[in-house]
Design a protein around this motif. Sequence first.
Motif, PDB file in Angstrom:
ATOM      1  N   MET A 113      47.770  33.376  32.891  1.00 40.87           N
ATOM      2  CA  MET A 113      47.322  31.991  32.932  1.00 40.87           C
ATOM      3  C   MET A 113      48.330  31.081  32.240  1.00 40.87           C
ATOM      4  O   MET A 113      48.742  31.353  31.109  1.00 40.87           O
ATOM      5  CB  MET A 113      45.943  31.850  32.271  1.00 40.87           C
ATOM      6  CG  MET A 113      44.841  32.593  33.002  1.00 40.87           C
ATOM      7  SD  MET A 113      43.177  32.223  32.370  1.00 40.87           S
ATOM      8  CE  MET A 113      43.196  33.162  30.840  1.00 40.87           C
ATOM      9  N   ARG A 114      48.703  30.024  32.946  1.00 40.98           N
ATOM     10  CA  ARG A 114      49.516  28.962  32.346  1.00 40.98           C
ATOM     11  C   ARG A 114      48.603  27.759  32.173  1.00 40.98           C
ATOM     12  O   ARG A 114      47.999  27.279  33.140  1.00 40.98           O
ATOM     13  CB  ARG A 114      50.703  28.597  33.232  1.00 40.98           C
ATOM     14  CG  ARG A 114      51.577  27.490  32.618  1.00 40.98           C
ATOM     15  CD  ARG A 114      52.775  27.156  33.495  1.00 40.98           C
ATOM     16  NE  ARG A 114      53.654  28.298  33.649  1.00 40.98           N
ATOM     17  CZ  ARG A 114      53.933  28.893  34.792  1.00 40.98           C
ATOM     18  NH1 ARG A 114      53.375  28.442  35.909  1.00 40.98           N
ATOM     19  NH2 ARG A 114      54.743  29.930  34.850  1.00 40.98           N
ATOM     20  N   PHE A 115      48.486  27.289  30.939  1.00 38.21           N
ATOM     21  CA  PHE A 115      47.547  26.206  30.670  1.00 38.21           C
ATOM     22  C   PHE A 115      48.171  25.192  29.724  1.00 38.21           C
ATOM     23  O   PHE A 115      49.055  25.509  28.925  1.00 38.21           O
ATOM     24  CB  PHE A 115      46.240  26.743  30.074  1.00 38.21           C
ATOM     25  CG  PHE A 115      46.411  27.625  28.867  1.00 38.21           C
ATOM     26  CD1 PHE A 115      46.342  27.101  27.586  1.00 38.21           C
ATOM     27  CD2 PHE A 115      46.637  28.992  29.012  1.00 38.21           C
ATOM     28  CE1 PHE A 115      46.499  27.919  26.468  1.00 38.21           C
ATOM     29  CE2 PHE A 115      46.793  29.819  27.898  1.00 38.21           C
ATOM     30  CZ  PHE A 115      46.722  29.282  26.636  1.00 38.21           C
ATOM     31  N   LEU A 153      48.717  36.278  29.014  1.00 38.11           N
ATOM     32  CA  LEU A 153      47.948  37.190  29.851  1.00 38.11           C
ATOM     33  C   LEU A 153      46.680  37.559  29.098  1.00 38.11           C
ATOM     34  O   LEU A 153      46.758  38.123  27.994  1.00 38.11           O
ATOM     35  CB  LEU A 153      48.752  38.444  30.203  1.00 38.11           C
ATOM     36  CG  LEU A 153      49.859  38.228  31.241  1.00 38.11           C
ATOM     37  CD1 LEU A 153      51.175  37.879  30.549  1.00 38.11           C
ATOM     38  CD2 LEU A 153      50.045  39.459  32.122  1.00 38.11           C
ATOM     39  N   TRP A 154      45.554  37.214  29.655  1.00 36.86           N
ATOM     40  CA  TRP A 154      44.258  37.510  29.057  1.00 36.86           C
ATOM     41  C   TRP A 154      43.627  38.669  29.818  1.00 36.86           C
ATOM     42  O   TRP A 154      43.609  38.660  31.061  1.00 36.86           O
ATOM     43  CB  TRP A 154      43.337  36.289  29.099  1.00 36.86           C
ATOM     44  CG  TRP A 154      43.698  35.212  28.113  1.00 36.86           C
ATOM     45  CD1 TRP A 154      44.936  34.849  27.705  1.00 36.86           C
ATOM     46  CD2 TRP A 154      42.790  34.371  27.399  1.00 36.86           C
ATOM     47  NE1 TRP A 154      44.874  33.825  26.787  1.00 36.86           N
ATOM     48  CE2 TRP A 154      43.555  33.503  26.580  1.00 36.86           C
ATOM     49  CE3 TRP A 154      41.397  34.231  27.384  1.00 36.86           C
ATOM     50  CZ2 TRP A 154      42.981  32.539  25.754  1.00 36.86           C
ATOM     51  CZ3 TRP A 154      40.829  33.276  26.561  1.00 36.86           C
ATOM     52  CH2 TRP A 154      41.610  32.442  25.751  1.00 36.86           C
ATOM     53  N   THR A 155      43.133  39.645  29.082  1.00 36.09           N
ATOM     54  CA  THR A 155      42.414  40.760  29.686  1.00 36.09           C
ATOM     55  C   THR A 155      40.928  40.613  29.386  1.00 36.09           C
ATOM     56  O   THR A 155      40.538  40.339  28.238  1.00 36.09           O
ATOM     57  CB  THR A 155      42.934  42.106  29.158  1.00 36.09           C
ATOM     58  OG1 THR A 155      44.294  42.271  29.555  1.00 36.09           O
ATOM     59  CG2 THR A 155      42.110  43.264  29.703  1.00 36.09           C
ATOM     60  N   PHE A 156      40.118  40.792  30.410  1.00 38.21           N
ATOM     61  CA  PHE A 156      38.670  40.661  30.299  1.00 38.21           C
ATOM     62  C   PHE A 156      38.022  42.008  30.610  1.00 38.21           C
ATOM     63  O   PHE A 156      38.559  42.804  31.391  1.00 38.21           O
ATOM     64  CB  PHE A 156      38.147  39.605  31.271  1.00 38.21           C
ATOM     65  CG  PHE A 156      38.762  38.245  31.077  1.00 38.21           C
ATOM     66  CD1 PHE A 156      38.183  37.306  30.228  1.00 38.21           C
ATOM     67  CD2 PHE A 156      39.938  37.896  31.734  1.00 38.21           C
ATOM     68  CE1 PHE A 156      38.759  36.059  30.032  1.00 38.21           C
ATOM     69  CE2 PHE A 156      40.519  36.651  31.556  1.00 38.21           C
ATOM     70  CZ  PHE A 156      39.927  35.736  30.704  1.00 38.21           C
ATOM     71  N   VAL A 157      36.870  42.251  30.001  1.00 38.97           N
ATOM     72  CA  VAL A 157      36.140  43.494  30.229  1.00 38.97           C
ATOM     73  C   VAL A 157      34.667  43.164  30.446  1.00 38.97           C
ATOM     74  O   VAL A 157      34.137  42.211  29.860  1.00 38.97           O
ATOM     75  CB  VAL A 157      36.317  44.468  29.032  1.00 38.97           C
ATOM     76  CG1 VAL A 157      35.749  43.875  27.739  1.00 38.97           C
ATOM     77  CG2 VAL A 157      35.671  45.815  29.332  1.00 38.97           C
ATOM     78  N   ARG A 158      34.017  43.939  31.310  1.00 40.12           N
ATOM     79  CA  ARG A 158      32.578  43.831  31.495  1.00 40.12           C
ATOM     80  C   ARG A 158      32.013  45.243  31.566  1.00 40.12           C
ATOM     81  O   ARG A 158      32.681  46.178  32.015  1.00 40.12           O
ATOM     82  CB  ARG A 158      32.227  43.048  32.761  1.00 40.12           C
ATOM     83  CG  ARG A 158      32.640  43.723  34.070  1.00 40.12           C
ATOM     84  CD  ARG A 158      32.337  42.838  35.265  1.00 40.12           C
ATOM     85  NE  ARG A 158      32.781  43.485  36.519  1.00 40.12           N
ATOM     86  CZ  ARG A 158      32.782  42.884  37.707  1.00 40.12           C
ATOM     87  NH1 ARG A 158      32.371  41.615  37.799  1.00 40.12           N
ATOM     88  NH2 ARG A 158      33.190  43.535  38.774  1.00 40.12           N
TER      89      ARG A 158
END
Length: 318
Positions: free
Chosen positions: A268-270, A298-303
Amino acid sequence: MRRSARFLTLLAAAALALAPALADARPGGGSSSGSRGSRSYSAPPSTTTAPSAPRQFDRTAQQPNAARPGAAAGAAAPARQGGFFARNPFMGGLMAGMLGAGLFGMLAGGGFFAGLGSMAGFLGFLLQIAVIAGLVALVVGFLRRRQQMAPAGVPNAVMREGAPQQAAMTGGGGTARGTGPTDELGLGEADFKAFEQTLIEVNGAWSRGDLEALSRRATPEMVQYFRDDYEALKERGWKNETRDVKLEQGDLSESWSEGPRDYATVAMRFSLVDVTRDVRTGAVTEGDPNVRSMSTELWTFVRVQGGPWTLSAIQQAS
């Protein structure tokens, strides 16, 4: 008089070189923190938003010898890393030399520091150590990043395991399809909207100092790192605020499953307003309240078992 001035100059330079710095006070502290499950020690595939391999994790709870799905049976586990001096023999040699010089001075009757000259000379020696150590760290970091990047001449599709498609994020949360890394989960528009919303909510909770809200949007490991960063800012008497966060560009690096857990790493570029102030005076110590800055992470997400996505890691783009 000149000797005193020289001594103070050396002291100030040594303090500046050896003191820890908070170059980035936003969420994550400008470092790479968190875990990507069994892929924590593997660089995520490059994307249009983040074409180079990100920085390795500076802080992670994941063990390097954890079992990875698909690993060959009986494969040797990674060697355990030794202490700091075992991993940095150059620094070990410098410290051994300094200790040896001090002991020689004591045996000669001139005191521990006699082998190193005057106090100003000793501080100058420390400054040289700091400069050399910094240069060594830069070279080692550069070599590690080179090792993570694809070899020259190898087609991108090969390095990305021949993945035919990649989900891309837009500022409005929509998706587009193109060539790129693998999407084993088949993520959709709702998932990318959740990622973008988490980016905004994590920054909002960080600015408010709301650990309870952060614990709802991030894993316990990440919340602990946020708490540590709050303490580091507090020790300096600072407070960081990020506001008006806007996702400018984003795309999926990879998504995969590990048992009941699903993971997704997104580049993500923000843009945002990122300001750090002195708590006592309100004076700006870092950033500009009237200027937007740009960041790429770079963001890593978990569910877990199809539950809500939570932030599992933040890595800095190279």
